[in-house]
Design an enzyme around this catalytic site. Structure first.
Site: not given
Ligand code: PMP
Length: 384
Positions: A152, A326
């Site tokens: 990401n 995050c």
């Molecule tokens: N895995 C990846 C690769 C992410 O980019 C994200 C955040 N979008 C997550 C896990 C966790 O997602 P969420 O905060 O929606 O649980």
């Protein structure tokens, strides 16, 4: 000045077609899918329809391979802790690449506190997993290996079939976090050889608050949320029909439109990269070609990513990112950028653009101008 939103990896707008389809489950069709009366059956049908649409998106063996969760974080936790704890007789070792999302790394660190060994698999300077080193690290008492489909923060797409071959030669489970890739590029769990796969609703223009975990038939997991036994006993709790129905519809639309849309965004991405790399001392992060079609990530020397983000937002009404949303509350440099070999000061100057359905090619000159002027202004102010 019209807004140009370029941060789809942090949050994507819900597609209006998804909202139109799903809102009936918020307004009228509110039943509990575990009840036997007609309201319950209505909700059950919505749940199973959504399961079918996710099954098709990733070419799963059957609908029963899909478990709905509250999002990617929960799916990652269930996959890793669930596989490690249920298969403890095999050994107490778990492995993951150094560039996994914290919702993969932190559950493994928690297992570590209970005596599991955590093996980190390195990546090269473009973010690709080194399969030879991986082969040397994995042993037959490793239970689960977690490698993301695409990153990401730097957009790099992993050679998952090749990784799967190495993992399966040792009879281990492969978990793949496909949050960034799902609905954006074709993911085929059978062809790619995946045992456990994480998907997120919002990353494919569905509502926030839903996710899915694909569990290959025969893979054994221990539930991490015991209760009423919903979702084949793997994820208890009444299913959130509105968000799940939305996720299903988002998956159906993504499957139909993915090829054409990714071609469109890829052109835009390449033009953006070309324009932004004209700025002095600007560098692309991640792989130059094996990258997500909507993802362009950079670093600029001598300035901070946070300053770029705020200046672009306030001065140009353009929203970008500096790293994973995050981990943005910490001022630590991104573990992903450090893992690809950047120094601390280099990792601080990052900017990530993730394009989406609303972006148009004629926005590029305004984006390029905004970034160039911002970088130049900040450099003049920089004490570095
Ligand atoms: N895995 C990846 C690769 C992410 O980019 C994200 C955040 N979008 C997550 C896990 C966790 O997602 P969420 O905060 O929606 O649980």
């Amino acid at each position: 000045m019209e807004r140009i939103y370029l941060d789809h990896a942090s949050a994507s707008p819900v597609d209006p077609r998804v909202l139109e389809y799903a809102e009936q489950y918020l307004k009228l069709r509110f039943g509990n899918p575990s009840t036997l009366h007609s309201k319950g059956l209505e909700a059950k049908k919505a749940l199973e329809d959504a399961r079918g649409k996710i099954t098709e998106l990733i070419n799963a063996e059957s609908e029963s391979s899909i478990i709905f969760t509250s999002g990617a974080t929960e799916s990652n936790n269930l996959a890793i802790k669930g596989a490690a704890m249920r298969n403890i007789q095999k050994g107490k070792k778990v492995a993951a690449s150094t560039i996994e999302h914290i919702s993969v790394l932190n559950p493994i660190k928690e297992l570590q506190k209970s005596g599991w060994e955590f093996n980190l698999i390195p990546v090269d300077s473009t973010g690709l997993v080194d399969t030879e080193k991986m082969n040397a690290i994995l042993t037959e008492d490793t239970t689960v290996v977690s490698i993301m489909y695409a990153n990401n923060e730097i957009g790099t797409i992993q050679p998952i079939s090749e990784i799967s071959r190495v993992v399966h030669e040792k009879s281990l489970y492969l978990h793949v976090d496909a949050t960034a890739a799902g609905g954006r590029i074709p993911v085929d769990v059978q062809n790619d050889g995946i045992d456990l796969l994480t998907l997120s609703s919002n990353d494919m223009y569905g509502p926030q608050g839903a996710g899915a975990l694909y569990v290959k038939p025969g893979v054994k997991l221990q539930p991490i949320l015991p209760g009423g036994g919903q979702e084949r006993g793997l994820r208890s709790g009444t299913e959130n029909i509105f968000t799940i129905a939305g996720m299903g519809e988002a998956a159906r639309i993504a499957k139909n439109e993915m090829v054409e849309e990714s071609r469109r965004l890829e052109k835009m991405r390449d033009k953006l990269i070309e324009e932004i790399l004209r700025i002095e001392e600007s560098y692309l992060t991640g792989h130059p070609t094996q990258r997500l079609p909507h993802h362009a990530s950079f670093r600029f020397s001598r300035i901070e990513g946070e300053s770029i983000l705020l200046n672009l937002d306030m001065g140009y009404n353009i929203q970008v990112s500096t790293g994973s949303a995050c981990t943005s509350r910490t001022l630590e440099p991104s573990h992903v950028l450090l893992a690809i070999g950047l120094k601390h000061e280099e990792a601080h100057g990052s900017m990530i653009i993730t394009l989406g359905r609303s972006n148009k090619i004629d926005e590029i000159p305004r984006i390029a101008k905004g970034v160039k002027e911002t970088v130049e202004r900040l450099r003049k102010l920089s004490p570095l």
